[in-house]
Motif scaffolding. Structure first.
Motif, PDB file in Angstrom:
ATOM      1  N   GLU A   9      -0.205   8.213  19.543  1.00 37.65           N
ATOM      2  CA  GLU A   9      -0.796   7.146  19.591  1.00 37.65           C
ATOM      3  C   GLU A   9      -2.141   6.661  19.615  1.00 37.65           C
ATOM      4  N   TRP A  10      -2.875   8.069  19.942  1.00 37.50           N
ATOM      5  CA  TRP A  10      -4.280   7.812  19.941  1.00 37.50           C
ATOM      6  C   TRP A  10      -4.306   7.963  17.979  1.00 37.50           C
ATOM      7  N   LYS A  11      -3.866   8.829  17.497  1.00 45.89           N
ATOM      8  CA  LYS A  11      -3.730   9.125  15.839  1.00 45.89           C
ATOM      9  C   LYS A  11      -3.286   8.021  15.282  1.00 45.89           C
ATOM     10  N   ALA A  12      -2.488   7.062  15.660  1.00 47.94           N
ATOM     11  CA  ALA A  12      -2.236   5.883  14.491  1.00 47.94           C
ATOM     12  C   ALA A  12      -3.283   4.701  15.212  1.00 47.94           C
ATOM     13  N   LEU A  13      -4.117   5.137  16.024  1.00 50.10           N
ATOM     14  CA  LEU A  13      -5.067   4.045  16.485  1.00 50.10           C
ATOM     15  C   LEU A  13      -6.351   4.434  15.450  1.00 50.10           C
ATOM     16  N   LYS A  14      -6.418   5.937  14.947  1.00 46.99           N
ATOM     17  CA  LYS A  14      -6.932   6.149  14.130  1.00 46.99           C
ATOM     18  C   LYS A  14      -7.277   5.631  12.572  1.00 46.99           C
ATOM     19  N   LYS A  15      -5.491   5.973  12.652  1.00 46.74           N
ATOM     20  CA  LYS A  15      -4.949   5.819  10.948  1.00 46.74           C
ATOM     21  C   LYS A  15      -5.453   4.130  11.430  1.00 46.74           C
ATOM     22  N   HIS A  16      -4.455   3.048  12.200  1.00 47.54           N
ATOM     23  CA  HIS A  16      -5.083   1.958  11.969  1.00 47.54           C
ATOM     24  C   HIS A  16      -6.377   1.548  12.169  1.00 47.54           C
ATOM     25  N   PHE A  17      -7.799   1.993  12.771  1.00 44.71           N
ATOM     26  CA  PHE A  17      -9.291   1.947  12.348  1.00 44.71           C
ATOM     27  C   PHE A  17      -9.592   2.134  10.939  1.00 44.71           C
ATOM     28  N   LYS A  18      -9.594   2.836  10.262  1.00 39.77           N
ATOM     29  CA  LYS A  18      -9.438   3.493   9.407  1.00 39.77           C
ATOM     30  C   LYS A  18      -9.168   2.078   8.142  1.00 39.77           C
ATOM     31  N   ALA A  19      -8.231   0.873   8.538  1.00 43.75           N
ATOM     32  CA  ALA A  19      -7.188  -0.165   7.196  1.00 43.75           C
ATOM     33  C   ALA A  19      -7.789  -1.472   8.128  1.00 43.75           C
ATOM     34  N   ILE A  20      -8.036  -1.493   9.412  1.00 43.91           N
ATOM     35  CA  ILE A  20      -8.986  -3.372   9.249  1.00 43.91           C
ATOM     36  C   ILE A  20     -10.667  -2.486   9.458  1.00 43.91           C
ATOM     37  N   SER A  21     -11.201  -1.563   9.308  1.00 41.85           N
ATOM     38  CA  SER A  21     -12.673  -1.447   9.617  1.00 41.85           C
ATOM     39  C   SER A  21     -13.646  -2.375   8.719  1.00 41.85           C
ATOM     40  N   HIS A  22     -12.866  -2.665   7.185  1.00 46.75           N
ATOM     41  CA  HIS A  22     -13.661  -3.167   6.169  1.00 46.75           C
ATOM     42  C   HIS A  22     -12.865  -5.025   6.391  1.00 46.75           C
ATOM     43  N   VAL A  23     -11.544  -5.282   7.440  1.00 47.90           N
ATOM     44  CA  VAL A  23     -11.835  -6.193   7.213  1.00 47.90           C
ATOM     45  C   VAL A  23     -12.349  -7.062   8.133  1.00 47.90           C
ATOM     46  N   HIS A  24     -12.401  -8.763   7.848  1.00 52.49           N
ATOM     47  CA  HIS A  24     -13.705  -9.002   8.227  1.00 52.49           C
ATOM     48  C   HIS A  24     -12.865 -10.504   8.939  1.00 52.49           C
ATOM     49  N   MET A  25     -13.300 -10.804  10.687  1.00 51.26           N
ATOM     50  CA  MET A  25     -13.139 -11.477  11.293  1.00 51.26           C
ATOM     51  C   MET A  25     -13.089 -13.319  10.839  1.00 51.26           C
ATOM     52  N   ARG A  26     -13.666 -13.107  10.153  1.00 51.83           N
ATOM     53  CA  ARG A  26     -14.114 -14.657   9.251  1.00 51.83           C
ATOM     54  C   ARG A  26     -12.395 -14.816   8.588  1.00 51.83           C
ATOM     55  N   ASP A  27     -12.085 -13.353   7.935  1.00 53.86           N
ATOM     56  CA  ASP A  27     -10.573 -14.063   7.275  1.00 53.86           C
ATOM     57  C   ASP A  27      -9.666 -13.827   8.318  1.00 53.86           C
ATOM     58  N   LEU A  28      -9.652 -13.376   9.035  1.00 50.42           N
ATOM     59  CA  LEU A  28      -8.768 -13.344   9.809  1.00 50.42           C
ATOM     60  C   LEU A  28      -8.807 -14.694  10.720  1.00 50.42           C
ATOM     61  N   PHE A  29      -9.720 -15.470  10.809  1.00 51.10           N
ATOM     62  CA  PHE A  29      -9.869 -16.463  11.841  1.00 51.10           C
ATOM     63  C   PHE A  29      -9.190 -17.120  10.010  1.00 51.10           C
ATOM     64  N   ASN A  30      -9.208 -17.703   9.007  1.00 57.91           N
ATOM     65  CA  ASN A  30      -9.093 -18.364   7.928  1.00 57.91           C
ATOM     66  C   ASN A  30      -7.611 -18.402   8.104  1.00 57.91           C
ATOM     67  N   GLU A  31      -7.755 -17.292   8.137  1.00 58.84           N
ATOM     68  CA  GLU A  31      -5.623 -16.446   7.603  1.00 58.84           C
ATOM     69  C   GLU A  31      -5.192 -16.973   9.013  1.00 58.84           C
ATOM     70  N   ASP A  32      -5.026 -18.022  10.098  1.00 62.55           N
ATOM     71  CA  ASP A  32      -4.240 -17.775  11.015  1.00 62.55           C
ATOM     72  C   ASP A  32      -5.221 -19.079  12.019  1.00 62.55           C
ATOM     73  N   SER A  33      -4.907 -19.853  12.100  1.00 66.29           N
ATOM     74  CA  SER A  33      -5.265 -21.177  12.639  1.00 66.29           C
ATOM     75  C   SER A  33      -4.911 -21.156  14.470  1.00 66.29           C
ATOM     76  N   GLU A  34      -3.758 -20.465  14.632  1.00 66.09           N
ATOM     77  CA  GLU A  34      -3.477 -20.263  16.061  1.00 66.09           C
ATOM     78  C   GLU A  34      -4.464 -18.934  16.748  1.00 66.09           C
ATOM     79  N   ARG A  35      -5.308 -18.381  15.781  1.00 62.63           N
ATOM     80  CA  ARG A  35      -5.988 -17.310  16.314  1.00 62.63           C
ATOM     81  C   ARG A  35      -6.667 -17.478  18.123  1.00 62.63           C
ATOM     82  N   PHE A  36      -7.169 -18.098  18.388  1.00 59.02           N
ATOM     83  CA  PHE A  36      -7.983 -18.311  19.741  1.00 59.02           C
ATOM     84  C   PHE A  36      -6.172 -18.875  20.797  1.00 59.02           C
TER      85      PHE A  36
END
Ligand code: F6P
Length: 556
Positions: A9-36
């Motif tokens: 589980e820890w290793k999966a989070l490490k891997k996921h961190f690498k994938a998400i570390s360049h994702v910007h929250m601005r884009d996450l909000f743009n992609e999903d109007s129901e994020r709130f």
């Protein structure tokens, strides 16, 4: 490698961190109007918006997976059941029993502790009502107008933050003061405002051995007796809150004036016990019980809400996400409420004394970061002090913003301004400002190309800075109780995941022993040489100044 960092589980989070570390929250909000809607949860009037975090559904799933392997639910059940979750001191940590408004039996060593808890609450009610109504007066028949709580750490911070926050609920004409520091200035400056005949001192100390508290208590007692000239009057002006009856009677406090609690209440979790006496006196017992009710409702939520919708669990897991995967060293707390100004100080003890640990529950050194440095200040003051670093510094600082929707002091535009500032900060921290936006702005303002070249990079904001917003209707005792319990359980969950004991504080004890030794050394003239050279040098400096002449010695 520990079991934790070695887990899938820890290793999966490490891997996921690498994938998400360049994702910007601005884009996450743009992609999903129901994020709130998706990343917010509420209990009564309290809404936790955690959508401005660097998370996706996948992140939450992986964090919950990690939590499940650490058996948070089992540990939670053990705490509520009164088992010895404080493993180095073989004690339960039963602050939840103190606010158990359901009155369901809570067993400690085969005994239901609820009757004892209720008896102390009744005694607090009786005492506080007598003082507040003027039925119980000082030795010369005058009304009590000032309460002075003498205590430190958990015997100060909890009641202090609550009394400050609950000022609108206080009885007119009754003031409360808190004296904690060994620096005599704290006591002396407080006493200057007081008359002994109208002052009630509460000596608050779980152990009744804490040096600072006893020093202040003895000095306060001397001040009182010197002015009043009658030892017998002490009984009407000094009460104690403690688990140590022998020490309170040695101090000269009538056993009837001792409010007890028990060793299964940790100091930093004790405001719900008789340590809350200054609160009961200041805002009345009904409001104190509302505070307990608010905490109890958070306890029930923590015990029963599914983990994915469980507020303390969510805050805990987000903290772990930044602490252990983004290597964030600190966590900031910004109450946008002047009444909650002392919340960061209270949370520092709660969090840092609980989770500032290196050895795990199997007595091994951990190989991951544990508790963060907690800091913060009330908004908007912090904006004009350290927020620059949050916006454009090089360190990641996740932060909690707390704000009431309505002010206790509606005055002109004040609350609207406060509220908009709070949201502007979390929005700016999340969104940032792109190069193109900064350029457009500068061009719109008529800046020359030299001006643009010279400043544009400085006007770009990376954004993507995580925040939680905790919003509630109005700051009242019940809501405050829920918020404080929310943080207690957050700290508990993190302690479980990090596999540490959140209920001891051995580090603090060491300093107390060394202070005793140095104090002895300071008593006599003549240099010392049996410490390290730095400590010797500093001791000898003070001795040189102090023993120079008799007049200086009178200053001590
Ligand atoms: O700072 C260490 C500590 O032991 C805290 O945990 C506690 O809240 C504080 O000292 C005060 O202790 P006491 O209530 O026993 O005076």
């Amino acid at each position: 490698m520990s079991d934790l960092t070695d887990s899938a589980e820890w290793k999966a989070l490490k891997k996921h961190f690498k994938a998400i570390s360049h994702v910007h929250m601005r884009d996450l909000f743009n992609e999903d109007s129901e994020r709130f809607e998706q990343f917010s949860v509420s209990l009564n009037d309290i809404l936790l918006d955690y959508s401005k975090n660097r998370i996706t559904n996948e992140t939450v799933k992986l964090l919950m997976d990690l939590m499940r392997i650490t058996n948070v639910e089992k540990h939670r059940a053990r705490m509520f059941a009164g088992e010895n979750v404080n493993c180095t001191e073989s004690r339960p940590a039963l602050h939840v029993a103190l606010r158990n408004r359901s009155n369901k039996p809570v067993m400690v060593n085969g005994e239901d502790v609820m009757p004892k808890i209720n008896a102390v609450l009744s005694k607090m009610r009786d005492f506080s009502e007598r003082v507040r109504s003027g039925r119980l007066r000082g030795y010369d028949g005058r009304r009590i107008r000032s309460i002075v709580n003498i205590g430190i750490g958990g015997s100060d911070l909890g009641p202090h933050v609550v009394c400050d926050a609950m000022k609108p609920f206080a009885q007119r004409g009754l003031k409360v003061h808190f004296v904690s520091n060994a620096d005599a200035t704290h006591l002396v400056e407080t006493l200057k405002q007081l008359e002994p005949e109208t002052t009630l001192f509460i000596i608050s100390s779980k152990t009744f051995t804490t040096q600072e508290t006893l020093l202040n208590a003895h000095s306060a007692r001397k001040w009182f007796v010197d002015l009043v000239g009658d030892e017998k009057a002490v009984a009407k002006h000094f009460v104690a809150v403690s688990t140590n009856h022998e020490a309170t009677s040695k101090f000269g406090i009538n056993p009837d004036n001792v409010f007890e609690f028990w060793d299964w209440v940790g100091g930093r979790y004790s405001l719900w016990s008789a340590i809350g006496l200054p609160i009961a006196l200041y805002i009345g017992m009904d409001h104190f019980e509302d505070l307990l009710l608010g905490a109890h409702e958070m306890d029930q939520h923590f015990e029963s809400a599914p983990l994915e919708q469980n507020m303390p669990v969510i805050l805990a897991m987000l903290g772990i996400w930044y602490n252990n995967f983004f290597d964030a060293q600190s966590h900031a707390v910004m109450p946008y409420s002047q009444y909650m100004e002392r919340l960061p100080a209270y949370l520092q003890q709660l969090d840092m004394e609980s989770n500032g640990k290196t050895i795990d529950r199997q007595n091994q050194r951990v190989n991951y970061l544990t508790g963060p440095i907690i800091w913060g200040q009330s908004g908007t003051n912090g904006q004009h002090a350290f927020f620059q670093l949050l916006h454009q510094g090089t360190k990641p600082v996740p932060a909690d913003f707390l704000i009431p929707a309505l002010s206790q002091n509606p005055l002109g535009l004040h609350h609207r301004v406060l509220f908009s500032n709070c949201l502007a900060q979390t929005k700016a921290l999340m969104l940032g400002k792109k190069y193109t936006e900064a350029l457009e702005e500068m061009q719109g303002a008529g800046s020359s190309s030299e001006e643009i070249d010279g400043a544009i990079e400085h006007k770009v904001f990376e954004g993507n800075k995580p925040t939680n917003t905790i919003i509630f209707e109005r700051l009242d005792p019940k809501t405050l109780g829920s918020i404080m319990a929310l943080y207690e359980h957050k700290v508990f969950v993190q302690g479980v995941v990090w596999n540490i004991n959140s209920f001891d504080q051995w580090g603090v004890e060491y300093g107390k022993v060394l202070a005793g030794e140095i104090q002895q050394d300071l008593a006599q003239p003549g240099n010392v040489d049996d410490h390290d050279s730095s400590t010797n040098g500093l001791i000898n400096y003070r001795k040189g100044v102090y023993f120079q002449d008799v007049d200086r010695r009178k200053l001590d």
